[in-house]
Write an enzyme that holds these catalytic residues in place. Sequence first.
Site, mmCIF file in Angstrom:
data_model
loop_
_atom_site.group_PDB
_atom_site.id
_atom_site.type_symbol
_atom_site.label_atom_id
_atom_site.label_comp_id
_atom_site.label_asym_id
_atom_site.label_seq_id
_atom_site.Cartn_x
_atom_site.Cartn_y
_atom_site.Cartn_z
ATOM 1 N N THR A 193 46.330 38.186 32.373
ATOM 2 C CA THR A 193 44.964 37.806 32.054
ATOM 3 C C THR A 193 44.801 36.489 32.757
ATOM 4 O OG1 THR A 193 44.946 38.937 29.935
ATOM 5 C CG2 THR A 193 43.531 37.026 30.068
ATOM 6 N N ASN A 219 43.851 43.614 30.962
ATOM 7 C CA ASN A 219 44.811 43.806 29.874
ATOM 8 C C ASN A 219 46.219 43.580 30.419
ATOM 9 O OD1 ASN A 219 45.663 44.113 27.264
ATOM 10 N ND2 ASN A 219 45.986 46.309 27.471
ATOM 11 N N ASP A 225 43.977 48.009 23.481
ATOM 12 C CA ASP A 225 43.739 46.957 22.488
ATOM 13 C C ASP A 225 43.148 47.518 21.196
ATOM 14 O OD1 ASP A 225 44.821 44.790 23.766
ATOM 15 O OD2 ASP A 225 42.947 44.106 24.657
ATOM 16 N N SER A 242 39.873 41.661 20.602
ATOM 17 C CA SER A 242 40.596 40.890 21.614
ATOM 18 C C SER A 242 41.153 39.620 20.996
ATOM 19 C CB SER A 242 39.618 40.521 22.736
ATOM 20 O OG SER A 242 40.233 39.670 23.670
ATOM 21 N N SER A 243 42.172 39.081 21.633
ATOM 22 C CA SER A 243 42.644 37.749 21.252
ATOM 23 C C SER A 243 42.052 36.681 22.155
ATOM 24 C CB SER A 243 44.169 37.690 21.352
ATOM 25 O OG SER A 243 44.755 38.649 20.509
ATOM 26 N N GLY A 258 47.736 35.522 27.513
ATOM 27 C CA GLY A 258 48.912 35.589 26.654
ATOM 28 C C GLY A 258 48.821 36.633 25.550
ATOM 29 N N GLY A 259 47.848 37.549 25.641
ATOM 30 C CA GLY A 259 47.736 38.581 24.614
ATOM 31 C C GLY A 259 47.551 37.941 23.242
HETATM 32 O O1 DON Z 1 42.088 41.037 24.875
HETATM 33 C C1 DON Z 1 43.264 40.883 24.580
HETATM 34 O O2 DON Z 1 43.621 40.386 23.536
HETATM 35 C C2 DON Z 1 44.313 41.309 25.588
HETATM 36 N N1 DON Z 1 43.813 42.438 26.345
HETATM 37 C C3 DON Z 1 44.639 40.158 26.467
HETATM 38 C C4 DON Z 1 45.747 40.483 27.417
HETATM 39 C C5 DON Z 1 46.479 39.300 27.901
HETATM 40 O O3 DON Z 1 46.147 38.172 27.618
HETATM 41 C C6 DON Z 1 47.647 39.549 28.757
HETATM 42 N N2 DON Z 1 48.202 38.332 29.208
HETATM 43 N N3 DON Z 1 48.790 37.542 29.537
#
Ligand code: DON
Length: 619
Positions: free
Chosen positions: A414, A434, A456, A485-486, A507-508
């Site tokens: 991301t 993602n 997600d 989403s985060s 960072g998910g």
């Molecule tokens: O929206 C979200 O929470 C995830 N799809 C974000 C993915 C992400 O940050 C991957 N990263 N490093």
Amino acid sequence: MRAARRLALLTLLAAALPAGAADFAPLLQERPGRFRPVRSSGGMVAGQEPRAAAVGAAMLAAGGNAVDAAVAASFAEAVTLPAAGNLGGGGFLLLWLPGPSPALGRGCLASGPRGATSPELAIGGGQAVAIDFRESAPAAATADQFLRPDGTVDRQRATRSPLSAGVPGSVAGLVLAQRCYGRLPLAQVIAPAIALAEQGLTVDPFLAESLADAAPLLAADPGARRSFLRAVPGGTPRALAAGEILRQPELAGSLRRIARSGHQGFYGGPTAAALAGLMRERGGRITGADLAAYRARLVRPLQITYRGHPVLAPPMPAGGLSLLQMLKLVEPFGPLPGGAGSAADLHPLAEAMALVFRDRNEQLGDLPEPEPVVRRLLDPLRLEALRRTIDPLRHRPSAELSAGPPRRSGGTNTTHLSVVDSRGGLVASTTSLNLAYGSGITVPGAGFLLNNTMDDFSAAPGTANAFGLIQGEANAIAPGRRPLSSMTPTLVFRPDGRPWLATGSPGGSRILTIVAQVLRNRLVHGMNLAGAVAAPRIHSQLWPDRLELEDGLSPDTADLLQQRGHRVTPASAMGAAHSVEWLGEGRGSLGMADPRRAAGLAQPEPAVLRPWPAAPSPP
Ligand code: DON
């Protein structure tokens, strides 16, 4: 180590400098630290990829505002950072601009500002607004589309198939931001991205490594193979090496159509037809009608006051509510004896993280009526009751908080951009496919990768997604719904309301805890922006029941946390919180590229790195 090198993706701070740079004046709260931010007498773009950030800075230099810079840099990242920058993904953008809203005269707000129901929030003599351009589930999506007959989740389908893609939102969001809040013509803002795609860019060692890592994924898709790999006679296609030129003519064509026709240039015409055709051929569910119906939304940011500072973050399905809840939960705790990085300081934060993830897992999603949930989760009485459940000396096992099987979390990519212009205009924007390179599927004839953001959603109760998140019914797949989403691009204002700081991170699931820690470091521990971004991080998300620690925290801290009952595990670098601060009218700005994904800093001439003001001498 390969993972460590992968994290060393290029990062850049690019500054656009007006003539006659004013003197730097440090913020009151700021104290000199081991690290120092980059300083500009004008605006600043802090992002993941140097060529794209430089494109943003060039927009500032050309008289554009923070929105022009962010939009230009985002389109450029769609070319220069294919793992995460995108046309085929989605995200959230939060902006503040001084003065009356430019959106009013541009037909962007239905009937003008209507107090609390307007998407714009008046603060500091300007307007803040969030843009939700999250992908949405196609009309034909079903709650069970990733389930095998035995009820288990098919991870391949959920992450690497045409079904894993949601209707892309990025182009709609960027074009909407530009049309309603930008100052320059859209064609001018997209032109650098077109040039980069058409003329090609020299693959640097970081892009080469990222492509090499993704080569098996990209080789499996004819479009991706053609766009990103080179055929080897009689052998498997190879990734482009450093020094070779990556040209993306099909992507350039898609960008040109957007430059010419805006939203319609992507959601209609040849691009939409190519995407819908791919879906028909390969068993996906996104149709031309889904694309035609997609809209980015202007939405009112959520707001709290945290340690005297207004903090704004985007509402669901973005991660803002969880971030604000986390900040409010720990607000009365800090700074605790031992200070930043001590077990005494980190333990209650870790406990608060788990409590927030419990609420997130159970209650959050793209809800039809989010207000009651927002009110309940930010209710000071409920927060106080939750806070009282935190034992200062003992970790509460996750099994006492909720039931759920632990599962490995993983997968990254991301990208976050923070921008400030010379008038204090701020943009924080996080966008994603993602996982790295999304579904790995490139739309033939249109040259862009498709997201795999449908993962997600909660594919089945009690099962985890790629980030180990176990979520509930509120986040089940349903037609038109946007997955929770985060991502939480965040703006912070000074206590008197003037604009101040923009941050956010990839960072998910860690995004929420990363942003909370950057803000705590800055506002509780008094670190300067650079220290606040660079300081080692922790992460807990309820399941798995463990506390992840980045290196840099002392072994004593880890021991003491373990003694409190945490299952401490070492973690690789978390996220990349590129951040900026505005110093005030005529005083310029500060920026910090997160060293976790920074291999270098670059600035257009004239460079403005100045010595840090001398530390006050001890009494
Ligand atoms: O929206 C979200 O929470 C995830 N799809 C974000 C993915 C992400 O940050 C991957 N990263 N490093």
